[in-house]
Design a protein around this motif. Structure first.
Motif, mmCIF file in Angstrom:
data_model
loop_
_atom_site.group_PDB
_atom_site.id
_atom_site.type_symbol
_atom_site.label_atom_id
_atom_site.label_comp_id
_atom_site.label_asym_id
_atom_site.label_seq_id
_atom_site.Cartn_x
_atom_site.Cartn_y
_atom_site.Cartn_z
ATOM 1 N N LYS A 1 13.001 -12.298 63.669
ATOM 2 C CA LYS A 1 12.113 -13.259 63.984
ATOM 3 C C LYS A 1 11.039 -13.388 62.977
ATOM 4 N N ALA B 1 1.079 -16.893 57.141
ATOM 5 C CA ALA B 1 0.490 -17.350 55.907
ATOM 6 C C ALA B 1 0.641 -18.783 55.551
ATOM 7 N N ASN C 1 6.507 -13.677 49.702
ATOM 8 C CA ASN C 1 7.346 -12.502 49.637
ATOM 9 C C ASN C 1 8.381 -12.496 50.685
ATOM 10 N N ASP D 1 -1.427 -20.510 54.435
ATOM 11 C CA ASP D 1 -2.296 -20.959 52.855
ATOM 12 C C ASP D 1 -1.148 -21.132 51.777
ATOM 13 N N ILE D 2 -0.007 -20.468 51.978
ATOM 14 C CA ILE D 2 0.927 -20.620 50.734
ATOM 15 C C ILE D 2 2.382 -21.218 51.328
ATOM 16 N N HIS E 1 3.527 -8.966 58.584
ATOM 17 C CA HIS E 1 2.550 -9.983 58.142
ATOM 18 C C HIS E 1 2.855 -11.241 59.119
ATOM 19 N N GLY E 2 1.879 -12.252 59.147
ATOM 20 C CA GLY E 2 1.754 -13.507 59.771
ATOM 21 C C GLY E 2 2.525 -14.668 58.896
ATOM 22 N N THR F 1 2.924 -18.927 63.796
ATOM 23 C CA THR F 1 1.375 -19.498 63.899
ATOM 24 C C THR F 1 1.073 -19.681 65.494
ATOM 25 N N THR F 2 0.190 -18.856 65.833
ATOM 26 C CA THR F 2 -0.527 -19.207 67.080
ATOM 27 C C THR F 2 -1.505 -20.133 67.059
ATOM 28 N N ASP G 1 2.116 -11.923 45.322
ATOM 29 C CA ASP G 1 1.131 -11.166 46.380
ATOM 30 C C ASP G 1 1.499 -9.541 45.683
ATOM 31 N N ASN H 1 4.708 -12.165 70.985
ATOM 32 C CA ASN H 1 5.076 -10.899 70.716
ATOM 33 C C ASN H 1 5.096 -9.949 72.337
ATOM 34 N N PRO I 1 7.568 -15.026 61.377
ATOM 35 C CA PRO I 1 6.219 -15.063 61.864
ATOM 36 C C PRO I 1 6.133 -16.250 62.332
ATOM 37 N N GLU J 1 11.184 -7.977 62.724
ATOM 38 C CA GLU J 1 10.172 -8.784 62.155
ATOM 39 C C GLU J 1 9.360 -8.382 61.121
HETATM 40 P P1 NAI Z 1 -1.033 -13.624 57.163
HETATM 41 O O1 NAI Z 1 -0.358 -12.353 57.338
HETATM 42 O O2 NAI Z 1 -0.422 -14.639 57.585
HETATM 43 O O3 NAI Z 1 -1.645 -13.659 55.855
HETATM 44 C C1 NAI Z 1 -2.633 -12.882 55.402
HETATM 45 C C2 NAI Z 1 -2.576 -12.909 53.937
HETATM 46 O O4 NAI Z 1 -1.480 -12.377 53.469
HETATM 47 C C3 NAI Z 1 -3.042 -14.399 53.352
HETATM 48 O O5 NAI Z 1 -3.494 -14.496 52.148
HETATM 49 C C4 NAI Z 1 -1.277 -14.852 53.074
HETATM 50 O O6 NAI Z 1 -1.069 -15.677 52.112
HETATM 51 C C5 NAI Z 1 -0.703 -13.414 52.452
HETATM 52 N N1 NAI Z 1 0.608 -13.035 52.931
HETATM 53 C C6 NAI Z 1 1.246 -12.845 54.065
HETATM 54 N N2 NAI Z 1 2.411 -12.767 54.187
HETATM 55 C C7 NAI Z 1 2.851 -13.034 52.938
HETATM 56 C C8 NAI Z 1 3.988 -12.837 52.218
HETATM 57 N N3 NAI Z 1 5.235 -12.728 52.849
HETATM 58 N N4 NAI Z 1 4.073 -13.335 50.812
HETATM 59 C C9 NAI Z 1 3.021 -13.450 50.290
HETATM 60 N N5 NAI Z 1 1.368 -13.657 50.790
HETATM 61 C C10 NAI Z 1 1.761 -12.970 51.962
HETATM 62 O O7 NAI Z 1 -2.505 -13.328 58.227
HETATM 63 P P2 NAI Z 1 -3.346 -14.406 58.999
HETATM 64 O O8 NAI Z 1 -3.559 -15.257 57.902
HETATM 65 O O9 NAI Z 1 -4.353 -13.823 59.577
HETATM 66 O O10 NAI Z 1 -2.600 -15.201 59.994
HETATM 67 C C11 NAI Z 1 -1.789 -16.252 59.746
HETATM 68 C C12 NAI Z 1 -1.096 -16.837 60.957
HETATM 69 O O11 NAI Z 1 0.057 -15.837 61.195
HETATM 70 C C13 NAI Z 1 -1.908 -16.875 62.341
HETATM 71 O O12 NAI Z 1 -1.745 -17.846 62.974
HETATM 72 C C14 NAI Z 1 -1.731 -15.693 63.264
HETATM 73 O O13 NAI Z 1 -1.759 -15.798 64.416
HETATM 74 C C15 NAI Z 1 -0.039 -15.687 62.565
HETATM 75 N N6 NAI Z 1 0.371 -14.228 62.964
HETATM 76 C C16 NAI Z 1 1.491 -13.949 63.184
HETATM 77 C C17 NAI Z 1 2.420 -12.800 63.320
HETATM 78 C C18 NAI Z 1 3.627 -12.790 63.735
HETATM 79 O O14 NAI Z 1 4.233 -13.782 64.271
HETATM 80 N N7 NAI Z 1 4.195 -11.733 64.142
HETATM 81 C C19 NAI Z 1 1.706 -11.616 63.029
HETATM 82 C C20 NAI Z 1 0.387 -11.676 62.195
HETATM 83 C C21 NAI Z 1 -0.377 -13.200 62.302
#
Ligand code: NAI
Ligand code: MG
Length: 498
Positions: free
Chosen positions: A85, A282, A292, A284-285, A279-280, A89-90, A332, A100, A87, A276
């Motif tokens: 799976k 992301a 990554n 923003d990128i 991280h989420g 966006t919720t 990153d 999850n 990630p 999975e």
């Molecule tokens: P995030 O983990 O997506 O991002 C946090 C920071 O880390 C951001 O600056 C992002 O650019 C960076 N980042 C994350 N993964 C990266 C990667 N693979 N490579 C490079 N940079 C990376 O956490 P955030 O921003 O709190 O959540 C964004 C969305 O993701 C939300 O909708 C949240 O609900 C969801 N989410 C989903 C998860 C899942 O599906 N298991 C787990 C955590 C968050």
């Protein structure tokens, strides 16, 4: 020590030739990019998987499916039993259920397994040498969502711990340790305070440990355990703990390893498993070729072990370690002092593919050779004699001034003709009647403990008569909790000074 790989499928002690069906979901944000990169590497490594795609996440939520997954997707998951799976966006705002949590509970994924490894000096970490796995119980504890508001002032959350779940998670942790060549398993609980719930978890851990004399065991109270984890994580190998502590500790461990973006996790059940990145999505990128893919790739490596392809897992892992070591880093983890070249998602995937067959030169290479899932043992059936010996009745009472002696006398007067006697009243666990202290802050929720004056068994009719008497006197009960002994041993916490 070998790097850890999640265990493998029950049926395949050696590599199987036919492709294993795997459900995949590309998710949201960077999900599609990192999934494409991961699948490309798996393909180049010769992973024998047959992906089936399902749609999950934001689009599904916004289509009005509150769980974020179409009902038809369960068919695929139940058929393949393996879920890779990306990630999601919720969407913000209420009404959306955590995908999850839904997946975990619907598929019975009882173990959450998260390796946290430092790749120092290639990726900066304050803890070189850190290489541990957290095995978190995934279904119980305070995560069952059983919460109640009982009075104006008091809400409660039920913490449930069951023996079968403790047995399953403890055994899983030991089997995991053995298969990964680990020599020590540590259990974190707070059993000095929660003697029954955490006490059961720890007791079952220690009982289970007897079947693994080759593995060193350790039980720590979670607060000092957390302190050790944050300070000297190198002292740990496999950690097993109840759900809440595991949730918190696994984020701390991932963060201090210096490589949260490189962490994958597995959710393992007796039938199904989900893999999975930590991280989420992301956003923003997203769509910029910056992400990554390593977290999802690490999850995929665990998946390969699980489906009985440890050699392919090893091939991928060693190529990935070599890529990290060669300083080919996405933005990153890029550091001009340590990295050689800054690459995007696609170039990173190509770099890993180009290193398939190579091993890292400095980091310990992965050696995965064991397949087969830890067996899930049938749990011991309860044979103890359960006897009802009393009842705790929780009252809502807010008459001012809140004098426990007034309430105590009212309860005694109300229940004087019943078979049960008031033993004590507590407020938030503190004994306030008889003989409380005026300094104790009292809320509007009072626990009244009733037992038979001469000891001995109590019947349900005794309890009903007691409640009727309370109601008759206008006392408002909001909850009852039966007091049982099991083979004469108390199945409830005693009231201090009782
Ligand atoms: P995030 O983990 O997506 O991002 C946090 C920071 O880390 C951001 O600056 C992002 O650019 C960076 N980042 C994350 N993964 C990266 C990667 N693979 N490579 C490079 N940079 C990376 O956490 P955030 O921003 O709190 O959540 C964004 C969305 O993701 C939300 O909708 C949240 O609900 C969801 N989410 C989903 C998860 C899942 O599906 N298991 C787990 C955590 C968050
Ligand atoms: Mg968490």
């Amino acid at each position: 020590m070998e790097r850890t790989l999640t265990n493998s499928s029950p049926s395949s002690p050696s590599e199987t030739p036919s492709p294993a069906p795997v459900t995949i979901a590309r998710g949201d944000g960077i999900g599609p990019e990192i999934m494409a990169a991961t699948l490309q590497i798996l393909d180049a490594a010769g992973a024998r998987i047959a992906p089936e795609e399902i749609e999950i996440g934001e689009k599904v939520y916004l289509r009005g499916v509150p769980a974020g997954v179409e009902p038809s997707a369960w068919d695929s998951l139940r058929r393949t039993r393996v879920f890779l799976k990306a990630p999601i966006t919720t969407p913000r705002g209420g009404g959306y259920k955590s995908l999850n949590v839904t997946t975990r509970t619907a598929l019975g994924l009882f173990a959450n397994v998260r390796p946290c490894v430092s790749y120092h000096p290639f990726v900066n970490s304050g803890h070189p040498g850190m290489n541990l796995v957290i095995v978190r119980e995934n279904e119980e504890d305070v995560y069952t969502g059983i919460e109640h508001r009982q009075t104006d002032e008091v809400v409660q959350c039920l913490k449930l711990i069951s023996r079968p779940a403790c047995e399953r998670i403890a055994r899983y942790a030991f089997e995991h340790a053995r298969r990964a060549g680990r020599t020590k398993v540590t259990c974190f609980t707070k059993d000095n305070i929660m003697k029954l719930t955490d006490g059961l978890f720890r007791r079952v851990f220690e009982e289970t440990a007897k079947d693994y004399p080759d593995i060193e065991t350790e039980s720590l109270i979670v607060d000092i355990g957390a302190a050790f984890l944050a300070d000297t994580p190198q002292r740990f190998q496999v950690l097993v703990m109840p759900n809440l502590y595991g949730d918190i500790m696994s984020d701390i461990a991932a963060q201090i390893s210096g490589s949260v973006g490189l962490c994958g996790s597995a959710n393992i059940g007796s039938q199904c498993a989900m893999f999975e990145a930590v991280h989420g999505s992301a956003p923003d990128i997203a769509g910029k070729d910056l992400a990554n893919p390593s977290g999802l790739l690490q999850a995929a490596v665990m998946m390969l072990g699980h489906i009985g392809q440890p050699q392919t897992a090893q091939l991928v892992q060693n190529a990935w370690l070599r890529t990290i070591e060669d300083g080919i880093h996405t933005g990153d983890i890029f550091d001009p002092e340590r990295s050689q070249s800054k690459v995007g998602t696609e170039a990173f995937a190509l770099a890993v593919c180009a290193r398939l067959g190579l091993e890292p030169r400095h980091l310990p290479p992965a050696h995965y050779h064991v397949a087969g899932s830890p067996p899930v043992h049938p749990h011991r059936l309860g044979t103890e004699r359960r006897a009802l010996v009393g009842v705790d009745v929780f009252l809502c009472w807010s008459a001012e001034p809140r004098d426990p002696n007034v309430l105590g006398r009212a309860v005694e007067a109300a229940t004087g003709t019943t078979t049960l006697r008031l033993r004590a009243i507590t407020n938030r666990g503190v004994k306030v009647f008889p003989g409380g202290l005026p300094e104790t802050l009292c809320t509007d929720q009072w626990r009244c403990r009733f037992v038979r004056p001469e000891g001995g068994d109590v019947t349900h009719d005794d309890v009903l008569a007691l409640l009727a008497a309370l109601r008759h006197s206008g006392l408002d009960f909001v909850k009852t909790e039966q007091l049982y002994t099991f083979d004469g041993e108390r199945g409830y916490a005693s009231i201090p000074t009782e």
